[in-house]
Design a protein around this motif. Structure first.
Motif, PDB file in Angstrom:
ATOM      1  N   GLY A 134      -3.126   8.327  -4.819  1.00  9.69           N
ATOM      2  CA  GLY A 134      -2.599   9.451  -3.921  1.00  9.69           C
ATOM      3  C   GLY A 134      -1.874   9.317  -2.572  1.00  9.69           C
ATOM      4  N   PHE A 135      -1.423   9.802  -2.169  1.00  9.39           N
ATOM      5  CA  PHE A 135      -0.284  10.197  -1.794  1.00  9.39           C
ATOM      6  C   PHE A 135      -0.623   9.517  -0.592  1.00  9.39           C
ATOM      7  CE2 PHE A 135       2.921  11.723   1.431  1.00  9.39           C
ATOM      8  CZ  PHE A 135       4.218  11.274   1.146  1.00  9.39           C
ATOM      9  N   ILE A 136      -1.786   9.478   0.440  1.00  3.15           N
ATOM     10  CA  ILE A 136      -1.357   9.197   1.785  1.00  3.15           C
ATOM     11  C   ILE A 136      -1.969   7.612   1.847  1.00  3.15           C
ATOM     12  CG2 ILE A 136      -3.165   8.874   3.733  1.00  3.15           C
ATOM     13  CD1 ILE A 136      -1.014  11.340   3.328  1.00  3.15           C
ATOM     14  N   ALA A 137      -2.631   7.286   0.758  1.00  2.42           N
ATOM     15  CA  ALA A 137      -3.048   6.286   0.390  1.00  2.42           C
ATOM     16  C   ALA A 137      -1.603   4.871   0.063  1.00  2.42           C
ATOM     17  CB  ALA A 137      -4.033   5.448  -0.789  1.00  2.42           C
ATOM     18  N   TRP A 138      -0.812   5.643  -1.252  1.00  3.21           N
ATOM     19  CA  TRP A 138       0.274   4.320  -1.287  1.00  3.21           C
ATOM     20  C   TRP A 138       1.366   5.063  -0.448  1.00  3.21           C
ATOM     21  CZ3 TRP A 138       2.408   2.866  -5.885  1.00  3.21           C
ATOM     22  CH2 TRP A 138       1.438   2.673  -6.865  1.00  3.21           C
ATOM     23  N   LEU A 139       1.502   6.225   0.607  1.00  2.00           N
ATOM     24  CA  LEU A 139       2.264   6.041   1.545  1.00  2.00           C
ATOM     25  C   LEU A 139       2.373   4.279   2.640  1.00  2.00           C
ATOM     26  CD1 LEU A 139       5.214   7.727   2.902  1.00  2.00           C
ATOM     27  CD2 LEU A 139       2.629   8.692   4.635  1.00  2.00           C
ATOM     28  N   ILE A 140       0.761   4.431   3.143  1.00  2.00           N
ATOM     29  CA  ILE A 140       1.345   3.267   4.089  1.00  2.00           C
ATOM     30  C   ILE A 140       0.939   2.229   3.617  1.00  2.00           C
ATOM     31  CG2 ILE A 140      -1.271   2.226   4.871  1.00  2.00           C
ATOM     32  CD1 ILE A 140      -2.999   4.958   5.088  1.00  2.00           C
ATOM     33  N   LEU A 141       0.246   1.722   1.937  1.00  2.00           N
ATOM     34  CA  LEU A 141       0.690   1.036   1.379  1.00  2.00           C
ATOM     35  C   LEU A 141       2.669   0.316   1.345  1.00  2.00           C
ATOM     36  CD1 LEU A 141      -1.579   0.602  -1.481  1.00  2.00           C
ATOM     37  CD2 LEU A 141      -1.647  -0.732   0.618  1.00  2.00           C
ATOM     38  N   ARG A 142       2.767   1.165   1.320  1.00  2.00           N
ATOM     39  CA  ARG A 142       4.245   1.424   0.929  1.00  2.00           C
ATOM     40  C   ARG A 142       4.997   1.262   1.997  1.00  2.00           C
ATOM     41  NH1 ARG A 142       6.994  -0.650  -2.913  1.00  2.00           N
ATOM     42  NH2 ARG A 142       9.357   0.870  -2.956  1.00  2.00           N
ATOM     43  N   SER A 143       4.462   1.679   3.579  1.00  2.00           N
ATOM     44  CA  SER A 143       5.087   1.243   4.814  1.00  2.00           C
ATOM     45  C   SER A 143       4.458  -0.470   5.689  1.00  2.00           C
ATOM     46  CB  SER A 143       4.586   2.266   5.829  1.00  2.00           C
ATOM     47  OG  SER A 143       4.640   3.522   5.091  1.00  2.00           O
ATOM     48  N   LEU A 144       3.983  -0.524   5.021  1.00  2.71           N
ATOM     49  CA  LEU A 144       2.893  -2.531   5.413  1.00  2.71           C
ATOM     50  C   LEU A 144       4.058  -2.890   4.635  1.00  2.71           C
ATOM     51  CD1 LEU A 144      -0.571  -2.309   4.820  1.00  2.71           C
ATOM     52  CD2 LEU A 144       1.081  -2.315   6.943  1.00  2.71           C
ATOM     53  N   TRP A 145       4.289  -2.493   3.160  1.00  5.68           N
ATOM     54  CA  TRP A 145       5.062  -3.426   2.073  1.00  5.68           C
ATOM     55  C   TRP A 145       6.529  -3.800   3.009  1.00  5.68           C
ATOM     56  CZ3 TRP A 145       6.705  -7.200  -0.592  1.00  5.68           C
ATOM     57  CH2 TRP A 145       8.428  -7.015  -1.336  1.00  5.68           C
ATOM     58  N   GLY A 146       7.344  -2.324   3.127  1.00  6.95           N
ATOM     59  CA  GLY A 146       8.440  -2.180   4.180  1.00  6.95           C
ATOM     60  C   GLY A 146       8.511  -3.341   6.000  1.00  6.95           C
ATOM     61  N   VAL A 147       6.896  -3.896   6.282  1.00  4.93           N
ATOM     62  CA  VAL A 147       7.343  -4.918   7.216  1.00  4.93           C
ATOM     63  C   VAL A 147       7.537  -6.065   6.556  1.00  4.93           C
ATOM     64  CG1 VAL A 147       5.859  -6.294   8.483  1.00  4.93           C
ATOM     65  CG2 VAL A 147       5.409  -3.718   8.598  1.00  4.93           C
ATOM     66  N   ALA A 148       6.868  -6.523   5.285  1.00  6.36           N
ATOM     67  CA  ALA A 148       7.125  -7.801   4.369  1.00  6.36           C
ATOM     68  C   ALA A 148       8.944  -7.681   4.070  1.00  6.36           C
ATOM     69  CB  ALA A 148       5.989  -7.280   3.352  1.00  6.36           C
ATOM     70  N   TRP A 149       9.037  -6.722   3.658  1.00  5.59           N
ATOM     71  CA  TRP A 149      10.464  -7.092   3.143  1.00  5.59           C
ATOM     72  C   TRP A 149      11.261  -7.596   5.005  1.00  5.59           C
ATOM     73  CZ3 TRP A 149      13.397  -8.261  -0.292  1.00  5.59           C
ATOM     74  CH2 TRP A 149      14.546  -8.199  -0.913  1.00  5.59           C
ATOM     75  N   SER A 150      10.910  -6.951   5.534  1.00  8.14           N
ATOM     76  CA  SER A 150      12.200  -6.896   6.693  1.00  8.14           C
ATOM     77  C   SER A 150      11.715  -8.503   7.055  1.00  8.14           C
ATOM     78  CB  SER A 150      11.073  -6.349   7.827  1.00  8.14           C
ATOM     79  OG  SER A 150      11.946  -5.322   7.513  1.00  8.14           O
ATOM     80  N   PHE A 151      11.053  -9.255   6.748  1.00  8.31           N
ATOM     81  CA  PHE A 151      10.538 -10.902   7.521  1.00  8.31           C
ATOM     82  C   PHE A 151      11.740 -11.324   6.348  1.00  8.31           C
ATOM     83  CE2 PHE A 151       6.810  -9.840  10.054  1.00  8.31           C
ATOM     84  CZ  PHE A 151       7.305  -9.976  11.121  1.00  8.31           C
ATOM     85  N   LEU A 152      11.118 -10.398   5.535  1.00  8.78           N
ATOM     86  CA  LEU A 152      11.501 -11.976   3.977  1.00  8.78           C
ATOM     87  C   LEU A 152      13.556 -11.815   3.890  1.00  8.78           C
ATOM     88  CD1 LEU A 152       9.721 -10.442   0.590  1.00  8.78           C
ATOM     89  CD2 LEU A 152       9.729 -13.009   1.339  1.00  8.78           C
ATOM     90  N   ARG A 153      13.463  -9.976   4.122  1.00  9.98           N
ATOM     91  CA  ARG A 153      15.458 -10.292   4.366  1.00  9.98           C
ATOM     92  C   ARG A 153      15.787 -10.767   5.112  1.00  9.98           C
ATOM     93  NH1 ARG A 153      19.600 -10.025   1.018  1.00  9.98           N
ATOM     94  NH2 ARG A 153      20.873  -8.716   1.005  1.00  9.98           N
ATOM     95  N   MET A 154      15.244 -10.355   6.741  1.00 14.20           N
ATOM     96  CA  MET A 154      15.617 -11.027   8.155  1.00 14.20           C
ATOM     97  C   MET A 154      16.342 -12.197   7.687  1.00 14.20           C
ATOM     98  SD  MET A 154      17.365  -8.141   9.444  1.00 14.20           S
ATOM     99  CE  MET A 154      16.811  -8.764  10.889  1.00 14.20           C
ATOM    100  N   GLY A 155      14.807 -13.098   8.034  1.00 10.37           N
ATOM    101  CA  GLY A 155      14.997 -14.879   7.264  1.00 10.37           C
ATOM    102  C   GLY A 155      15.672 -14.818   6.340  1.00 10.37           C
ATOM    103  N   GLY A 156      16.353 -14.603   5.310  1.00 10.29           N
ATOM    104  CA  GLY A 156      17.045 -14.740   4.307  1.00 10.29           C
ATOM    105  C   GLY A 156      18.392 -14.625   4.841  1.00 10.29           C
TER     106      GLY A 156
END
Length: 404
Positions: free
Chosen positions: A93-115
């Motif tokens: 469903g769209f809402i569940a995946w919207l939350i999951l994709r938003s959380l992945w955005g947090v993870a990627w910020s830590f990865l990319r800025m750290g890189g």
């Protein structure tokens, strides 16, 4: 400092975490119904929302990296990345995946800025391009695996099974963090003098150009990665014969995009190393922009499949060069002002571009000849960036590369 090992480790950790995210760019445009979506515009939102949530997060995470170690940031990223990828296999469903994709955005910020901070901390003017190319090339191996394996296995096993497998594999990234990343903070660039505040510095032409061009290049590359499988499906149907083998549009898109990540560790490093030389980054950057414009102008047409595949490979080569050189130019600028502030601003702008790319693309694809319009407009924008940078190359001997 000049130590390549931390750069390599952070790149490998990022590669592992990218498995699930990269897979989605291949399979969602075709298998969106399987995950409970109702229309294509939802695909565009899901491929973009992780970038939008990073816009306010990047300054915060840049601030956090001043106060915590790289190891802590990477631990947070891996745990969030693993659980979100597992979530793709559990929730629909769209809402569940919207939350999951938003959380992945947090993870990627830590990865990319750290890189970014790791490359700048462990390099100098003579090897920064090479280190940035190496970092970009290595972490994109995760995109290789995600797109290739995802594109091949999802038609056979389904989105849920492959997502669960990728999510469990992501936990492996904790091992190199524990073994090779120390629990100390990254070294900081000295802050600029009080009379030269960042607010004043940010309006310098060199910084503005890096930020705006970084945004557009990220947007255009997101257009390509998010629409390739749809372009194949539109122009060549959902099954294609290549060298006598019948494969699906997602499989072909996965194979094509993953080929880039095969050469990325070598080509990106080579491009970065060449740009560290006497001639600087600008001439090579201009050539890559012109080549990208030509490739984007050709790619939306229904050409013979083998010729079209050659054009796709050409476009991906230009993307490798352009992305590496743009990141290196941003790092040069950051080194002369404030590393955390400028790279945070650059990260915000590139995230904004990456977020807008899929959304803009899937808004226009609903129109007649929408994909053709998107790619021709992209080619024109590449030419515009080249024209903006062109005058600067004429004064290359007067202005050091690090200030461009």
């Amino acid at each position: 400092m000049n130590d390549k090992r931390p750069v390599t480790v952070v790149a490998l950790v990022t590669a592992i975490c990218l498995l699930g995210d990269s897979m989605l760019y291949i399979i969602l445009p075709v298998y969106w119904r399987e995950v409970g979506l109702q229309s294509l515009w939802e695909v565009g939102v899901l491929l973009s929302i992780n970038r939008f949530v990073r816009l306010p997060l990047n300054p915060l995470i840049g601030w956090l990296y001043k106060r915590m170690s790289l190891r802590t940031g990477l631990f947070i990223a891996v745990l969030i990345g693993a659980f979100t990828t597992i979530g793709y296999g559990i929730f629909k469903g769209f809402i569940a995946w919207l939350i999951l994709r938003s959380l992945w955005g947090v993870a990627w910020s830590f990865l990319r800025m750290g890189g970014y901070f790791t490359v700048i901390s462990y390099s100098h003017d003579g090897n920064r391009g090479k280190h940035m190319g190496s970092y970009n090339g290595i972490f994109r191996l995760g995109s290789l695996a995600g797109m290739l394996v995802g594109g091949l296995l999802v038609p056979l096993l389904g989105v849920q099974t492959v997502s669960l497998a990728f999510g469990l594999m992501t936990f492996i990234a904790l091992i190199p963090i524990i073994l090779f990343i120390s629990d100390r903070q990254l070294s900081e660039q000295e802050e600029i003098p009080p009379e030269q505040s960042l607010r004043t510095q940010i309006w310098k032409k060199s910084i503005l150009r890096v930020l705006i061009c970084g945004l557009w290049i990220a947007l255009l590359q997101a257009v390509f990665s998010s629409t390739l499988s749809l372009l194949i499906d539109t122009n060549y149907s959902d099954s294609i014969s290549v060298f006598g083998i019948i494969i699906s549009s997602t499989a072909l898109a996965g194979v094509l995009q993953s080929i880039r990540w095969v050469w990325e560790p070598f080509l990106a490093t080579k491009v970065g190393k060449i740009s560290d030389g006497f001639k600087g980054r600008i001439p090579l950057f201009l050539l890559s922009l012109l080549s990208a414009a030509i490739g984007y102008a050709l790619i939306p047409w229904e050409l013979p499949i083998y010729l079209w595949i050659i054009i796709v490979l050409f476009v991906m080569i230009t993307s490798t060069a352009t992305n590496t050189l743009m990141d290196a130019l941003a790092s040069d600028t950051a080194k002369t002002t404030s590393v955390i502030a400028v790279m945070t601003a650059y990260s915000v702008m590139t995230d904004l571009g990456s977020a807008l790319g899929p959304m803009v693309s899937y808004w226009f694809v609903e129109w007649e000849h929408g994909l053709l319009f998107v790619y021709l407009a992209s080619a024109i924008i590449y030419l515009g960036i080249m024209i903006w940078y062109r005058p600067q190359s004429r004064v290359k001997k007067i202005i050091p590369t690090s200030e461009l």
